[in-house]
Design a protein around this motif. Sequence first.
Motif, mmCIF file in Angstrom:
data_model
loop_
_atom_site.group_PDB
_atom_site.id
_atom_site.type_symbol
_atom_site.label_atom_id
_atom_site.label_comp_id
_atom_site.label_asym_id
_atom_site.label_seq_id
_atom_site.Cartn_x
_atom_site.Cartn_y
_atom_site.Cartn_z
ATOM 1 N N THR A 184 0.818 -1.207 0.000
ATOM 2 C CA THR A 184 0.000 0.000 0.000
ATOM 3 C C THR A 184 0.856 1.264 0.000
ATOM 4 O OG1 THR A 184 -1.896 1.081 1.048
ATOM 5 C CG2 THR A 184 -0.202 0.187 2.510
ATOM 6 N N ASP A 185 0.335 2.307 -0.640
ATOM 7 C CA ASP A 185 1.028 3.598 -0.656
ATOM 8 C C ASP A 185 -0.025 4.699 -0.827
ATOM 9 O OD1 ASP A 185 0.558 4.198 -3.479
ATOM 10 O OD2 ASP A 185 2.090 2.730 -3.958
ATOM 11 N N PRO A 186 0.360 5.957 -0.687
ATOM 12 C CA PRO A 186 -0.635 7.039 -0.759
ATOM 13 C C PRO A 186 -1.354 7.142 -2.097
ATOM 14 C CG PRO A 186 1.395 7.820 0.255
ATOM 15 C CD PRO A 186 1.686 6.467 -0.288
ATOM 16 N N ILE A 187 -0.721 6.690 -3.167
ATOM 17 C CA ILE A 187 -1.360 6.785 -4.483
ATOM 18 C C ILE A 187 -2.523 5.813 -4.587
ATOM 19 C CG2 ILE A 187 -1.030 6.465 -6.970
ATOM 20 C CD1 ILE A 187 1.842 7.414 -6.589
ATOM 21 N N ASN A 188 -2.288 4.544 -4.271
ATOM 22 C CA ASN A 188 -3.411 3.618 -4.389
ATOM 23 C C ASN A 188 -4.444 3.818 -3.280
ATOM 24 O OD1 ASN A 188 -2.178 1.918 -2.286
ATOM 25 N ND2 ASN A 188 -0.802 1.214 -3.911
ATOM 26 N N GLN A 189 -4.043 4.382 -2.145
ATOM 27 C CA GLN A 189 -5.041 4.719 -1.124
ATOM 28 C C GLN A 189 -5.964 5.833 -1.612
ATOM 29 O OE1 GLN A 189 -2.599 5.588 2.299
ATOM 30 N NE2 GLN A 189 -2.690 3.477 3.046
ATOM 31 N N GLU A 274 -4.894 5.704 10.405
ATOM 32 C CA GLU A 274 -4.742 6.589 9.251
ATOM 33 C C GLU A 274 -5.518 6.052 8.051
ATOM 34 O OE1 GLU A 274 -0.720 7.521 8.336
ATOM 35 O OE2 GLU A 274 -0.245 8.244 10.349
ATOM 36 N N ALA A 275 -5.401 4.769 7.791
ATOM 37 C CA ALA A 275 -6.135 4.168 6.682
ATOM 38 C C ALA A 275 -7.634 4.245 6.934
ATOM 39 C CB ALA A 275 -5.709 2.713 6.499
ATOM 40 N N THR A 276 -8.036 4.006 8.161
ATOM 41 C CA THR A 276 -9.451 4.048 8.506
ATOM 42 C C THR A 276 -10.007 5.457 8.333
ATOM 43 O OG1 THR A 276 -9.136 2.215 10.058
ATOM 44 C CG2 THR A 276 -11.137 3.539 10.313
ATOM 45 N N ALA A 277 -9.197 6.471 8.630
ATOM 46 C CA ALA A 277 -9.639 7.862 8.445
ATOM 47 C C ALA A 277 -9.939 8.147 6.978
ATOM 48 C CB ALA A 277 -8.581 8.822 8.977
ATOM 49 N N ARG A 278 -9.176 7.557 6.084
ATOM 50 C CA ARG A 278 -9.453 7.718 4.652
ATOM 51 C C ARG A 278 -10.805 7.090 4.291
ATOM 52 N NH1 ARG A 278 -5.018 8.932 1.180
ATOM 53 N NH2 ARG A 278 -3.019 9.119 2.264
ATOM 54 N N ILE A 279 -11.073 5.915 4.834
ATOM 55 C CA ILE A 279 -12.344 5.244 4.558
ATOM 56 C C ILE A 279 -13.503 6.068 5.103
ATOM 57 C CG2 ILE A 279 -13.686 3.135 4.942
ATOM 58 C CD1 ILE A 279 -11.000 1.642 5.211
ATOM 59 N N VAL A 280 -13.316 6.661 6.272
ATOM 60 C CA VAL A 280 -14.343 7.534 6.860
ATOM 61 C C VAL A 280 -14.642 8.695 5.925
ATOM 62 C CG1 VAL A 280 -14.806 9.166 8.741
ATOM 63 C CG2 VAL A 280 -13.872 6.894 9.248
ATOM 64 N N ARG A 281 -13.591 9.302 5.365
ATOM 65 C CA ARG A 281 -13.805 10.419 4.443
ATOM 66 C C ARG A 281 -14.538 9.976 3.182
ATOM 67 N NH1 ARG A 281 -8.572 11.807 6.289
ATOM 68 N NH2 ARG A 281 -7.541 10.946 4.445
ATOM 69 N N ALA A 282 -14.261 8.768 2.735
ATOM 70 C CA ALA A 282 -14.932 8.262 1.540
ATOM 71 C C ALA A 282 -16.430 8.080 1.784
ATOM 72 C CB ALA A 282 -14.306 6.936 1.108
ATOM 73 N N PHE A 283 -16.782 7.564 2.952
ATOM 74 C CA PHE A 283 -18.193 7.334 3.280
ATOM 75 C C PHE A 283 -18.887 8.579 3.832
ATOM 76 C CE2 PHE A 283 -17.097 2.652 3.771
ATOM 77 C CZ PHE A 283 -17.874 2.246 2.700
ATOM 78 N N GLU A 284 -18.082 9.549 4.276
ATOM 79 C CA GLU A 284 -18.610 10.774 4.881
ATOM 80 C C GLU A 284 -19.509 10.452 6.073
ATOM 81 O OE1 GLU A 284 -20.464 12.937 1.728
ATOM 82 O OE2 GLU A 284 -18.563 13.526 0.817
ATOM 83 N N THR A 285 -19.007 9.580 6.959
ATOM 84 C CA THR A 285 -19.721 9.198 8.169
ATOM 85 C C THR A 285 -18.786 9.306 9.363
ATOM 86 O OG1 THR A 285 -19.167 6.888 7.675
ATOM 87 C CG2 THR A 285 -21.373 7.649 7.056
ATOM 88 N N SER A 286 -19.309 9.014 10.543
ATOM 89 C CA SER A 286 -18.522 9.165 11.766
ATOM 90 C C SER A 286 -17.456 8.092 11.915
ATOM 91 C CB SER A 286 -19.440 9.152 12.985
ATOM 92 O OG SER A 286 -20.199 7.950 13.020
ATOM 93 N N THR A 287 -17.747 6.878 11.470
ATOM 94 C CA THR A 287 -16.783 5.780 11.533
ATOM 95 C C THR A 287 -16.843 4.981 10.235
ATOM 96 O OG1 THR A 287 -18.301 4.119 12.457
ATOM 97 C CG2 THR A 287 -17.158 5.569 14.030
#
Length: 354
Positions: A184-189, A274-287
């Motif tokens: 994993t890296d920032p590009i594919n994330q 950190e990875a989970t925070a990206r997923i949160v932003r994708a879903f635009e939810t609290s968790t």
Amino acid sequence: MNLVFEHVTLGQRIIFGTGAAAENLATEVGRLEKNRVMVIAAPSQAALAREVTRGIPVAVHHSDVAQHVPFANAREARAIAGRNDIDLLVCIGGGSTTGLAKAIALTTGLPIVALPTTYSGSEATNVWGLTESGRKTTGIDNKVLPVSVIYDAALTFSLPVKLSIASGLNGIAHCVDSMWAPRTDPINQTLAVEGIRALSAGLTTIKNDPSDVLGREQALYGAYLSAVAFASAGSGLHHKICHVLGGAYNMPHAETHAVLLPHVLAFNAPAAPEATARIVRAFETSTATAGLASLYARLDAPRALKEYGFREESVPGAAELIMGAVPKSNPRTVTETELRNLLFAAYSGTVPTA
């Protein structure tokens, strides 16, 4: 924190356009200067395949397609390609169809042009898989990466809504796994975040209105992004689990991925902030788990492995097999007991919590 990583972007030509598959395919075959084409499509896609390939020089139509690509099927397809002096493979279908084309390319080096009819994403990866004696073997080889992919949302209309949802959730699983997979890296994330957004929006639209072309285009776009991220990042825990279940228990590919995703996300999320925070932003939810749970509720997504033929007494054996495939890079240490608990929950359909 300083950025330190190594990223490989796979070379591939992408042609995107609804209603233009036949025209785009003819153009690609001409560009590649090929004149003996082997068309691979499951029997259910035979009529579609003949329509789409009407403008290219087809030498063979091949339809012996099975999920998880049994080695015997691959061996026979390779022999057919050899006997007919094939110089190009054209696959029209989902992951199983693309997988068979890859199996032929693996030993022959023949180029592939892929026309996906699902959201599996296999067309955008250099990953191959073969199943023999209840074990699925996977590998990476650039020979199996299709040289061109032709995306046409019109080709997905024959896919039932339930299977569209399962297939698209498989794509989201690619995205989530890419957040903590071995390479994993920032590009594919970043690609994975956009993939989650596009697939979530597209699948929700398909659920509400299966005839909506824009929703299907968004789902195809998201599936491509998810596959590119996955091809770069590699297989994480989720895909290792699903590969074992598919090979050893002949579980349906898309539905198995859809069922397992919430459980693996809940297991890994607390250990990868950190990875989970990206997923949160994708879903635009609290968790992250809340975002995925909300999407599953909207889609009436697959929930339990028992609904697809997996048996409760198979859990201990499956957990033992999976332990041998757990990536060392997984953000959380995995024990066999925890795997059993995860599989029991997935078997029964228990809603997971982080």
